[in-house]
Scaffold this active site. Structure first.
Site, PDB file in Angstrom:
ATOM      1  N   HIS A   1      -7.926  -5.451  -0.535  1.00 47.27           N
ATOM      2  CA  HIS A   1      -6.796  -4.372  -0.612  1.00 47.27           C
ATOM      3  C   HIS A   1      -5.530  -5.396   0.137  1.00 47.27           C
ATOM      4  O   HIS A   1      -4.206  -5.057  -0.291  1.00 47.27           O
ATOM      5  CB  HIS A   1      -6.845  -3.501   0.277  1.00 47.27           C
ATOM      6  CG  HIS A   1      -5.761  -2.490   0.428  1.00 47.27           C
ATOM      7  ND1 HIS A   1      -5.312  -1.854  -0.665  1.00 47.27           N
ATOM      8  CD2 HIS A   1      -5.106  -1.955   1.376  1.00 47.27           C
ATOM      9  CE1 HIS A   1      -4.263  -1.007  -0.297  1.00 47.27           C
ATOM     10  NE2 HIS A   1      -4.151  -1.216   1.027  1.00 47.27           N
TER      11      HIS A   1
ATOM     12  N   ASP B   1     -10.196  -4.571  -5.287  1.00 47.39           N
ATOM     13  CA  ASP B   1      -9.563  -3.445  -4.278  1.00 47.39           C
ATOM     14  C   ASP B   1     -10.286  -2.267  -4.276  1.00 47.39           C
ATOM     15  O   ASP B   1     -10.236  -1.635  -5.231  1.00 47.39           O
ATOM     16  CB  ASP B   1      -7.992  -3.308  -4.430  1.00 47.39           C
ATOM     17  CG  ASP B   1      -7.500  -2.366  -3.174  1.00 47.39           C
ATOM     18  OD1 ASP B   1      -8.031  -1.839  -2.606  1.00 47.39           O
ATOM     19  OD2 ASP B   1      -6.103  -2.110  -3.196  1.00 47.39           O
TER      20      ASP B   1
ATOM     21  N   SER C   1       0.883  -1.263  -0.129  1.00 50.44           N
ATOM     22  CA  SER C   1       0.215  -0.105  -0.113  1.00 50.44           C
ATOM     23  C   SER C   1       0.920   1.114   0.037  1.00 50.44           C
ATOM     24  O   SER C   1       1.630   1.409  -0.860  1.00 50.44           O
ATOM     25  CB  SER C   1      -0.785  -0.093   1.258  1.00 50.44           C
ATOM     26  OG  SER C   1      -2.063   0.792   1.208  1.00 50.44           O
TER      27      SER C   1
END
Length: 292
Positions: free
Chosen positions: A256, A226, A110
């Site tokens: 995610h 996601d 991320s």
């Protein structure tokens, strides 16, 4: 097999002592993976990855960035993105000193994927490859014109002003137990400063603009469903990378956190295959049965 677990600190820019932890197999590791986590989380949220890789003879190190987890600093704040580069530099130097001569891979998830790419585009030396998971190239509901304008104004007059990160916890993972643990985790926060927001926006633009300059083997992971950072952003970045040693793995139905989603073993198998394909000399006779 009993893994070895250690907790230590490493000094980064400004004299901050950043927390990190490491997990090693009882024998000498085949490869070493250094994890850079996402916004608001910490090094302890990667246990599936840790268990899977150490069971297969790899060492895993994970850092708490400044303002995160057990490391000092205002939650989600920094003055310049270069501070994250210094955090990663100090961390990787420490890992290299602990594991001299072993293939080293940087794994960023991320926001950590953005931080990792920003670093390896400038400093690929000493690394055998990079693994990027769910990077924020196209975030949902974050970089709206109003939020961007507000962040830019506040960054100038009140840079430490804390903004709520518009993150949907249920979109992290399809496993309700993981989401529940995330919500109860005292080391998790959902704040970012105005200065952080501006620095993140500018780092995002820079990394995408320089994708063609990447000179490390790349494995890019992204859940197709996601809702935090869309898979379309990863597809576009991947297409912009000209280095031939690259692979994009889109997880069907994935959210995610591919390393926490149901069926994560298949994703982590992709990770280990990538590691082994870039390890010059394979260590002998490991038991590859999962203990995850």
């Amino acid at each position: 097999m009993v893994m070895q677990h250690v907790e230590e600190t490493v000094e980064s820019a400004g004299g901050l002592r950043l927390y990190y932890q490491a997990w090693r197999p009882p024998q000498e590791p085949r490869a070493v993976v250094a994890i850079i986590h996402g916004i608001g989380e910490h090094s302890g949220r990667f246990r599936n990855l840790v268990n899977y890789l150490t069971a297969r003879g790899h060492a895993v190190y994970a850092l708490d960035l400044r303002g995160h987890g057990r490391s000092p600093g205002q939650r989600g704040h920094l003055l310049s993105w270069s501070e994250y580069r210094e955090d990663v530099r100090a961390f990787l130097a420490k890992v290299s000193a602990r594991e001299p001569g072993r293939p080293l891979f940087a794994y960023g998830h991320s926001m950590g994927g953005l931080i990792t790419l920003d670093y390896v585009l400038r400093h690929p030396e000493g690394l055998s490859g990079t693994i990027i998971s769910g990077p924020p190239f196209e975030s949902v509901g974050v970089a709206t014109p109003l939020l961007v304008l507000s962040a830019r104004v506040l960054s100038l007059i009140w840079p430490v002003f804390a903004l709520e990160v518009p993150l949907e916890p249920e979109a992290l993972c399809r496993d309700p137990a993981v989401v529940s643990h995330y919500l109860k985790d005292p080391l998790v926060h959902r704040k970012a400063s105005a200065r952080w927001a501006v620095e993140a926006i500018e780092a995002n633009v820079w990394v995408k603009d320089h994708a063609a300059e990447l000179r490390l083997p790349l494995l890019l992971l992204h859940g197709e469903e996601d809702r935090i950072n869309t898979a379309a952003g990863s597809r576009q970045f991947f297409e912009s990378v000209s280095f031939p040693d690259k692979k994009l793995h889109l997880v069907p139905g994935g959210y995610h956190e591919p390393h926490n989603d149901p069926g994560y073993e298949q994703v982590l198998q992709q990770v280990e295959e990538f590691l082994l394909s870039h390890v010059p000399v394979r260590a002998p006779s490991w038991d590859t049965r999962s203990t995850a």
